[in-house]
Design an enzyme around this catalytic site. Structure first.
Site, PDB file in Angstrom:
ATOM      1  N   ASN A   7       0.852  -1.187   0.000  1.00  0.00           N
ATOM      2  CA  ASN A   7       0.000   0.000   0.000  1.00  0.00           C
ATOM      3  C   ASN A   7       0.899   1.251   0.000  1.00  0.00           C
ATOM      4  OD1 ASN A   7      -1.450   2.271   1.081  1.00  0.00           O
ATOM      5  ND2 ASN A   7      -3.087   0.880   1.663  1.00  0.00           N
ATOM      6  N   HIS A  10       0.820   6.209   1.901  1.00  0.00           N
ATOM      7  CA  HIS A  10       1.549   7.172   2.739  1.00  0.00           C
ATOM      8  C   HIS A  10       2.702   7.854   2.016  1.00  0.00           C
ATOM      9  CE1 HIS A  10      -1.163   6.617   5.868  1.00  0.00           C
ATOM     10  NE2 HIS A  10      -0.881   5.337   6.046  1.00  0.00           N
ATOM     11  N   HIS A  43      -5.828   3.556  -1.587  1.00  0.00           N
ATOM     12  CA  HIS A  43      -7.167   3.875  -1.085  1.00  0.00           C
ATOM     13  C   HIS A  43      -7.518   5.272  -1.598  1.00  0.00           C
ATOM     14  CE1 HIS A  43      -9.895   4.233   2.759  1.00  0.00           C
ATOM     15  NE2 HIS A  43     -10.541   4.515   1.641  1.00  0.00           N
ATOM     16  N   ARG A  45      -9.670   7.923  -1.078  1.00  0.00           N
ATOM     17  CA  ARG A  45     -10.632   8.360  -0.070  1.00  0.00           C
ATOM     18  C   ARG A  45     -11.504   9.476  -0.617  1.00  0.00           C
ATOM     19  NH1 ARG A  45      -9.551   7.180   5.473  1.00  0.00           N
ATOM     20  NH2 ARG A  45     -10.947   8.922   5.836  1.00  0.00           N
ATOM     21  N   ARG A  49      -7.323  12.643   0.935  1.00  0.00           N
ATOM     22  CA  ARG A  49      -6.234  13.123   1.792  1.00  0.00           C
ATOM     23  C   ARG A  49      -4.862  12.620   1.342  1.00  0.00           C
ATOM     24  NH1 ARG A  49      -7.350  10.041   7.438  1.00  0.00           N
ATOM     25  NH2 ARG A  49      -9.171  11.373   7.308  1.00  0.00           N
ATOM     26  N   GLU A  70      -8.752   0.286  -2.826  1.00  0.00           N
ATOM     27  CA  GLU A  70      -9.609   0.311  -1.629  1.00  0.00           C
ATOM     28  C   GLU A  70     -10.544   1.494  -1.759  1.00  0.00           C
ATOM     29  OE1 GLU A  70      -7.363   0.715   1.922  1.00  0.00           O
ATOM     30  OE2 GLU A  70      -6.161  -1.043   1.522  1.00  0.00           O
ATOM     31  N   THR A 101      -8.105   3.252   8.467  1.00  0.00           N
ATOM     32  CA  THR A 101      -9.339   2.475   8.460  1.00  0.00           C
ATOM     33  C   THR A 101      -9.487   1.760   9.806  1.00  0.00           C
ATOM     34  OG1 THR A 101      -8.774   2.083   6.172  1.00  0.00           O
ATOM     35  CG2 THR A 101     -10.673   0.908   7.024  1.00  0.00           C
ATOM     36  N   GLU A 151     -10.842  -9.466   3.088  1.00  0.00           N
ATOM     37  CA  GLU A 151      -9.554  -9.134   3.685  1.00  0.00           C
ATOM     38  C   GLU A 151      -9.801  -9.060   5.179  1.00  0.00           C
ATOM     39  OE1 GLU A 151      -7.262  -5.944   1.984  1.00  0.00           O
ATOM     40  OE2 GLU A 151      -6.240  -5.575   3.895  1.00  0.00           O
ATOM     41  N   HIS A 191      -3.614  -4.715   7.760  1.00  0.00           N
ATOM     42  CA  HIS A 191      -3.778  -3.568   8.655  1.00  0.00           C
ATOM     43  C   HIS A 191      -2.919  -3.729   9.912  1.00  0.00           C
ATOM     44  CE1 HIS A 191      -5.726   0.240   9.464  1.00  0.00           C
ATOM     45  NE2 HIS A 191      -5.442  -0.061  10.710  1.00  0.00           N
TER      46      HIS A 191
HETATM   47  N1  PXP Z   1      -5.769  -3.193   4.163  1.00  0.00           N
HETATM   48  C1  PXP Z   1      -6.743  -2.267   4.239  1.00  0.00           C
HETATM   49  C2  PXP Z   1      -8.106  -2.639   3.793  1.00  0.00           C
HETATM   50  C3  PXP Z   1      -6.486  -0.957   4.684  1.00  0.00           C
HETATM   51  O1  PXP Z   1      -7.475  -0.036   4.741  1.00  0.00           O
HETATM   52  C4  PXP Z   1      -5.164  -0.622   5.054  1.00  0.00           C
HETATM   53  C5  PXP Z   1      -4.854   0.769   5.498  1.00  0.00           C
HETATM   54  O2  PXP Z   1      -4.980   1.655   4.427  1.00  0.00           O
HETATM   55  C6  PXP Z   1      -4.168  -1.613   4.943  1.00  0.00           C
HETATM   56  C7  PXP Z   1      -4.499  -2.897   4.521  1.00  0.00           C
HETATM   57  C8  PXP Z   1      -2.741  -1.333   5.273  1.00  0.00           C
HETATM   58  O3  PXP Z   1      -2.615  -1.072   6.625  1.00  0.00           O
HETATM   59  P1  PXP Z   1      -1.223  -0.572   7.173  1.00  0.00           P
HETATM   60  O4  PXP Z   1      -0.925   0.747   6.533  1.00  0.00           O
HETATM   61  O5  PXP Z   1      -1.450  -0.470   8.639  1.00  0.00           O
HETATM   62  O6  PXP Z   1      -0.207  -1.610   6.789  1.00  0.00           O
END
Ligand code: PXP
Length: 243
Positions: A7, A10, A43, A45, A49, A70, A101, A151, A191
């Site tokens: 992901n 960030h 994601h 959003r 953001r 996402e 999330t 998931e 997550h």
């Molecule tokens: N899976 C989903 C569905 C999420 O919403 C997120 C956070 O955006 C992640 C995985 C990744 O989580 P993390 O950034 O804590 O690794």
């Protein structure tokens, strides 16, 4: 052996902090691919953001393997998904004030809206995963509304500190993964996963993919710091010979 979805939200968070062009999540996605990522997760959003529509479109053109979008159960984002056609979408809950999330999707409460959105995605040949807590009733509901995958939200496991609690959350994920697999759902997880807590979950063979963001991006910042400073120092002071 499980797959890794990276992901890159960030990276975009850092870019948005200055509203400029760097760091570009597209570049990060290409490097993640070089590092062995099996897919890229973003994601989009409602409040934009971090990831922007521009990112999603460029990622569609550049990600060589799986692009997982996402998104909230919202018509406006669904329209974008149908235009861009990611390889899959993951439906997540979205509240404006949350840091990330928090908690899984309440499938049992929003059956009809979720079912309609899944139908729209299926009409566009886009498979759908639902981000849910390891809760057996939510897993059964996910199958009933026509999801292709789930998931499992690993946040409670990741946030547990005492070994008893960690074991309890691990068992919940194990039980949830087994039920989902038995119901014919593909099982992913994510997550809060880090370099310290991910490996035990690879023992749950029903989990075919881990989606990880924050911890990888955090580590990338730190492992790249020394080189980045060295390069700037060489520009500022080319004759200094610090090794
Ligand atoms: N899976 C989903 C569905 C999420 O919403 C997120 C956070 O955006 C992640 C995985 C990744 O989580 P993390 O950034 O804590 O690794």
């Amino acid at each position: 052996m499980a797959k890794l979805g990276v992901n890159v939200d960030h990276v975009a968070t850092l870019r948005q902090a200055r509203g400029g062009r760097e760091p570009d999540p597209i570049a990060a996605a290409i490097l993640a691919d070089l590092g062995g990522a099996d897919g890229i997760v973003v994601h989009l959003r409602e409040d934009r953001r971090h990831i922007q529509e521009r990112d999603l479109k460029l990622l569609r053109d550049t990600v060589p393997n799986t692009l997982n979008l996402e998104m909230a159960v919202e018509e406006s984002v669904a329209k974008i998904a149908i235009q861009v056609r990611p390889d899959k979408v993951t439906l997540v809950p979205e509240r404006r004030q949350e840091l990330t999330t928090e908690g899984g999707l309440a499938v049992t409460e929003h059956r009809e809206r979720i079912k309609a959105l899944i139908r729209a995605m299926h009409n566009a040949q886009i498979p759908v995963s639902l981000f849910i807590d390891p809760d057996l009733s939510q897993i059964r509901a996910a199958q009933k509304v026509g999801a292709d995958a789930i998931e499992l939200h690993t946040g409670r496991y990741a946030n547990s500190r005492e070994s008893e609690e960690i074991e309890k959350e691990f068992q919940a994920l194990l039980e949830g993964a087994k039920l989902a697999h038995k119901l014919g759902l593909e099982v992913n997880a994510g997550h809060g996963l880090t370099y310290h807590n991910t490996q035990p979950l690879t023992e749950i063979h029903e989990i075919v993919e881990f989606n990880i963001g924050h911890s990888i991006i955090s580590r990338a910042v730190l492992v790249g710091m020394e080189r980045a400073v060295r390069e700037m120092k060489a520009l500022v002071s080319p004759l200094s010979s610090k090794i």
